[in-house]
Scaffold this motif. Structure first.
Motif, PDB file in Angstrom:
ATOM      1  N   VAL A  85       0.852  -1.286   0.014  1.00  0.00           N
ATOM      2  CA  VAL A  85       0.075  -0.042  -0.101  1.00  0.00           C
ATOM      3  C   VAL A  85       1.078   1.302   0.017  1.00  0.00           C
ATOM      4  CG1 VAL A  85      -1.781   1.365   1.315  1.00  0.00           C
ATOM      5  CG2 VAL A  85      -2.008  -1.384   1.102  1.00  0.00           C
ATOM      6  N   LEU A  86       1.994   1.108   0.808  1.00  0.00           N
ATOM      7  CA  LEU A  86       2.848   2.431   0.728  1.00  0.00           C
ATOM      8  C   LEU A  86       3.702   2.421  -0.733  1.00  0.00           C
ATOM      9  CD1 LEU A  86       4.453   1.886   4.477  1.00  0.00           C
ATOM     10  CD2 LEU A  86       2.355   3.215   3.678  1.00  0.00           C
ATOM     11  N   ILE A  87       4.177   1.222  -1.100  1.00  0.00           N
ATOM     12  CA  ILE A  87       4.810   1.409  -2.488  1.00  0.00           C
ATOM     13  C   ILE A  87       3.770   1.832  -3.364  1.00  0.00           C
ATOM     14  CG2 ILE A  87       6.013  -0.011  -4.225  1.00  0.00           C
ATOM     15  CD1 ILE A  87       6.899  -1.937  -1.828  1.00  0.00           C
ATOM     16  N   GLY A  88       2.480   1.308  -3.249  1.00  0.00           N
ATOM     17  CA  GLY A  88       1.452   1.540  -4.516  1.00  0.00           C
ATOM     18  C   GLY A  88       1.411   3.028  -4.685  1.00  0.00           C
ATOM     19  N   GLN A  89       1.329   4.022  -3.496  1.00  0.00           N
ATOM     20  CA  GLN A  89       1.388   5.392  -3.727  1.00  0.00           C
ATOM     21  C   GLN A  89       2.186   6.080  -4.804  1.00  0.00           C
ATOM     22  OE1 GLN A  89       1.200   7.462  -0.046  1.00  0.00           O
ATOM     23  NE2 GLN A  89       0.583   5.556   0.910  1.00  0.00           N
ATOM     24  N   TRP A  90       3.367   5.331  -5.109  1.00  0.00           N
ATOM     25  CA  TRP A  90       4.439   5.773  -6.069  1.00  0.00           C
ATOM     26  C   TRP A  90       3.829   5.562  -7.540  1.00  0.00           C
ATOM     27  CZ3 TRP A  90       7.342   2.286  -9.265  1.00  0.00           C
ATOM     28  CH2 TRP A  90       8.337   3.036 -10.122  1.00  0.00           C
ATOM     29  N   ARG A 103      -2.957   5.668 -18.991  1.00  0.00           N
ATOM     30  CA  ARG A 103      -2.638   5.125 -17.786  1.00  0.00           C
ATOM     31  C   ARG A 103      -1.664   3.987 -17.870  1.00  0.00           C
ATOM     32  NH1 ARG A 103      -8.433   5.537 -16.848  1.00  0.00           N
ATOM     33  NH2 ARG A 103      -8.855   6.990 -15.019  1.00  0.00           N
ATOM     34  N   LEU A 104      -2.016   3.116 -19.013  1.00  0.00           N
ATOM     35  CA  LEU A 104      -1.142   2.045 -19.167  1.00  0.00           C
ATOM     36  C   LEU A 104       0.385   2.721 -19.425  1.00  0.00           C
ATOM     37  CD1 LEU A 104      -0.718  -1.184 -19.545  1.00  0.00           C
ATOM     38  CD2 LEU A 104      -1.502  -0.775 -21.951  1.00  0.00           C
ATOM     39  N   LYS A 105       0.378   3.587 -20.392  1.00  0.00           N
ATOM     40  CA  LYS A 105       1.710   4.055 -20.791  1.00  0.00           C
ATOM     41  C   LYS A 105       2.664   4.635 -19.725  1.00  0.00           C
ATOM     42  CE  LYS A 105       3.910   7.109 -24.169  1.00  0.00           C
ATOM     43  NZ  LYS A 105       3.575   8.041 -25.187  1.00  0.00           N
ATOM     44  N   THR A 106       1.700   5.402 -18.729  1.00  0.00           N
ATOM     45  CA  THR A 106       2.519   5.984 -17.699  1.00  0.00           C
ATOM     46  C   THR A 106       2.649   5.142 -16.307  1.00  0.00           C
ATOM     47  OG1 THR A 106       0.507   7.313 -16.840  1.00  0.00           O
ATOM     48  CG2 THR A 106       1.751   8.343 -18.352  1.00  0.00           C
ATOM     49  N   GLN A 107       1.784   4.399 -16.105  1.00  0.00           N
ATOM     50  CA  GLN A 107       1.536   3.757 -14.937  1.00  0.00           C
ATOM     51  C   GLN A 107       1.962   2.045 -14.903  1.00  0.00           C
ATOM     52  OE1 GLN A 107      -2.418   5.054 -13.949  1.00  0.00           O
ATOM     53  NE2 GLN A 107      -1.491   6.493 -12.594  1.00  0.00           N
ATOM     54  N   GLY A 109       4.604   0.172 -16.161  1.00  0.00           N
ATOM     55  CA  GLY A 109       5.960   0.169 -15.869  1.00  0.00           C
ATOM     56  C   GLY A 109       6.042   0.242 -14.192  1.00  0.00           C
ATOM     57  N   LYS A 110       5.475   1.170 -13.782  1.00  0.00           N
ATOM     58  CA  LYS A 110       5.570   1.496 -12.484  1.00  0.00           C
ATOM     59  C   LYS A 110       5.020   0.209 -11.381  1.00  0.00           C
ATOM     60  CE  LYS A 110       5.844   6.490 -11.878  1.00  0.00           C
ATOM     61  NZ  LYS A 110       5.039   7.849 -11.293  1.00  0.00           N
ATOM     62  N   THR A 111       3.644  -0.093 -12.157  1.00  0.00           N
ATOM     63  CA  THR A 111       2.985  -1.077 -11.691  1.00  0.00           C
ATOM     64  C   THR A 111       4.068  -2.456 -11.488  1.00  0.00           C
ATOM     65  OG1 THR A 111       1.053  -0.230 -12.599  1.00  0.00           O
ATOM     66  CG2 THR A 111       0.856  -2.592 -11.515  1.00  0.00           C
ATOM     67  N   ILE A 112       4.489  -2.806 -12.427  1.00  0.00           N
ATOM     68  CA  ILE A 112       5.358  -4.032 -12.362  1.00  0.00           C
ATOM     69  C   ILE A 112       6.565  -3.640 -11.410  1.00  0.00           C
ATOM     70  CG2 ILE A 112       7.125  -5.296 -13.882  1.00  0.00           C
ATOM     71  CD1 ILE A 112       5.396  -4.533 -16.393  1.00  0.00           C
ATOM     72  N   LEU A 113       7.338  -2.584 -11.419  1.00  0.00           N
ATOM     73  CA  LEU A 113       8.175  -2.327 -10.359  1.00  0.00           C
ATOM     74  C   LEU A 113       7.675  -2.284  -8.899  1.00  0.00           C
ATOM     75  CD1 LEU A 113      10.216   0.594 -12.155  1.00  0.00           C
ATOM     76  CD2 LEU A 113      10.905  -1.919 -11.694  1.00  0.00           C
ATOM     77  N   ALA A 114       6.391  -1.894  -8.799  1.00  0.00           N
ATOM     78  CA  ALA A 114       5.949  -1.866  -7.536  1.00  0.00           C
ATOM     79  C   ALA A 114       5.581  -3.252  -7.070  1.00  0.00           C
ATOM     80  CB  ALA A 114       4.665  -0.927  -7.524  1.00  0.00           C
ATOM     81  N   ALA A 115       5.067  -4.152  -7.980  1.00  0.00           N
ATOM     82  CA  ALA A 115       4.855  -5.673  -7.740  1.00  0.00           C
ATOM     83  C   ALA A 115       6.156  -5.999  -7.173  1.00  0.00           C
ATOM     84  CB  ALA A 115       4.250  -6.202  -8.756  1.00  0.00           C
ATOM     85  N   VAL A 116       7.284  -6.100  -7.789  1.00  0.00           N
ATOM     86  CA  VAL A 116       8.524  -6.664  -7.575  1.00  0.00           C
ATOM     87  C   VAL A 116       9.022  -5.877  -6.151  1.00  0.00           C
ATOM     88  CG1 VAL A 116      10.926  -6.538  -8.225  1.00  0.00           C
ATOM     89  CG2 VAL A 116       9.448  -7.065  -9.981  1.00  0.00           C
ATOM     90  N   PHE A 170      -4.758  -4.870 -12.447  1.00  0.00           N
ATOM     91  CA  PHE A 170      -4.768  -3.386 -12.924  1.00  0.00           C
ATOM     92  C   PHE A 170      -5.137  -3.600 -14.400  1.00  0.00           C
ATOM     93  CE2 PHE A 170      -2.068  -2.707  -9.435  1.00  0.00           C
ATOM     94  CZ  PHE A 170      -1.983  -1.288  -8.978  1.00  0.00           C
ATOM     95  N   GLY A 171      -4.714  -4.349 -15.021  1.00  0.00           N
ATOM     96  CA  GLY A 171      -5.275  -4.864 -16.567  1.00  0.00           C
ATOM     97  C   GLY A 171      -6.543  -4.762 -16.709  1.00  0.00           C
ATOM     98  N   GLY A 172      -7.419  -5.489 -15.913  1.00  0.00           N
ATOM     99  CA  GLY A 172      -8.798  -5.717 -15.896  1.00  0.00           C
ATOM    100  C   GLY A 172      -9.324  -4.226 -15.804  1.00  0.00           C
ATOM    101  N   TYR A 173      -8.873  -3.642 -14.764  1.00  0.00           N
ATOM    102  CA  TYR A 173      -9.306  -2.152 -14.467  1.00  0.00           C
ATOM    103  C   TYR A 173      -9.076  -1.242 -15.839  1.00  0.00           C
ATOM    104  CZ  TYR A 173      -9.758   2.358 -12.531  1.00  0.00           C
ATOM    105  OH  TYR A 173     -10.122   3.843 -12.370  1.00  0.00           O
ATOM    106  N   TRP A 174      -7.827  -1.311 -16.288  1.00  0.00           N
ATOM    107  CA  TRP A 174      -7.274  -0.401 -17.383  1.00  0.00           C
ATOM    108  C   TRP A 174      -8.300  -0.760 -18.744  1.00  0.00           C
ATOM    109  CZ3 TRP A 174      -1.806  -0.728 -16.088  1.00  0.00           C
ATOM    110  CH2 TRP A 174      -1.497   0.292 -14.953  1.00  0.00           C
TER     111      TRP A 174
END
Length: 191
Positions: A85-90, A103-107, A109-116, A170-174
């Motif tokens: 949740v703290l990382i997800g704010q990023w 959204r997909l373009k800007t977020q 890559g960040k989503t993948i890094l946040a999952a890692v 995230f993909g389902g939402y987008w």
């Protein structure tokens, strides 16, 4: 749709995904908890509501289906599941003015890094707790190395699960937002 009703529905859906992911047979640690926490941070403006998603899902799963375990380990696991949740704010927040494509373009890559990052922090926190409170390993450097070495296969499954479920949630939402945008554009074009 009313904002409170939408938030309640998303909260219930994410908690349900977590509980279901814990009840259904799966590979060790291949679970949706971290991905749901990341999405909660993305979707909800209220941080307490976002934190409540993984904690509620885990608590329901532990109390009704999985069972509880040693309290210091449980506390560490629950704290470790707050880090997404703290990382997800990023990643940023959902913005109704931003198109699904943007959204997909800007977020994305960040989503993948946040999952890692979520997987990694959880791995570190939970295994430090096992090392200190589990009573399995000697409290030495060698014991610490053994603890983390034996935990690596679980990290592999956690990482795979976190990436998979992040892509699904995230993909389902987008994709849903993209479909709604297309439908609205078609309606406006025919009006």
């Amino acid at each position: 749709m009313n904002k409170t009703l939408l938030n309640s529905a998303v909260f219930a859906l994410l908690v349900g995904i977590i509980v279901l992911g814990r009840v259904v047979t799966h590979l060790p640690n291949f679970a949706p908890v971290i991905a749901a926490g990341l999405f909660a941070a993305y979707f909800f403006r209220n941080r307490l509501l976002a934190l409540a998603v993984p904690l509620t899902g885990m608590l329901i799963g532990d109390v009704f289906f999985v069972g509880t375990y040693d309290l210091p380990l449980m506390i560490a696991v629950y704290l470790g599941l707050c880090t997404p949740v703290l990382i997800g704010q990023w990643i940023g927040h959902r913005d109704a003015r931003m198109s699904a494509k943007k959204r997909l373009k800007t977020q994305g890559g960040k989503t993948i890094l946040a999952a890692v990052g979520g997987s990694t922090f959880f791995f570190l926190i939970s295994n430090l707790a096992v090392f200190f409170f589990g009573g399995i390993y000697a409290l030495t450097v060698k014991g610490l190395v053994l603890c983390f070495t034996f935990a690596l296969p679980f990290y592999k499954f956690s990482l795979a699960g976190d990436l998979f479920y992040s892509a699904v949630i995230f993909g389902g939402y987008w994709v849903t937002i993209w479909a709604l945008e297309r439908r609205k554009a078609k309606r406006e074009a025919t009006a």
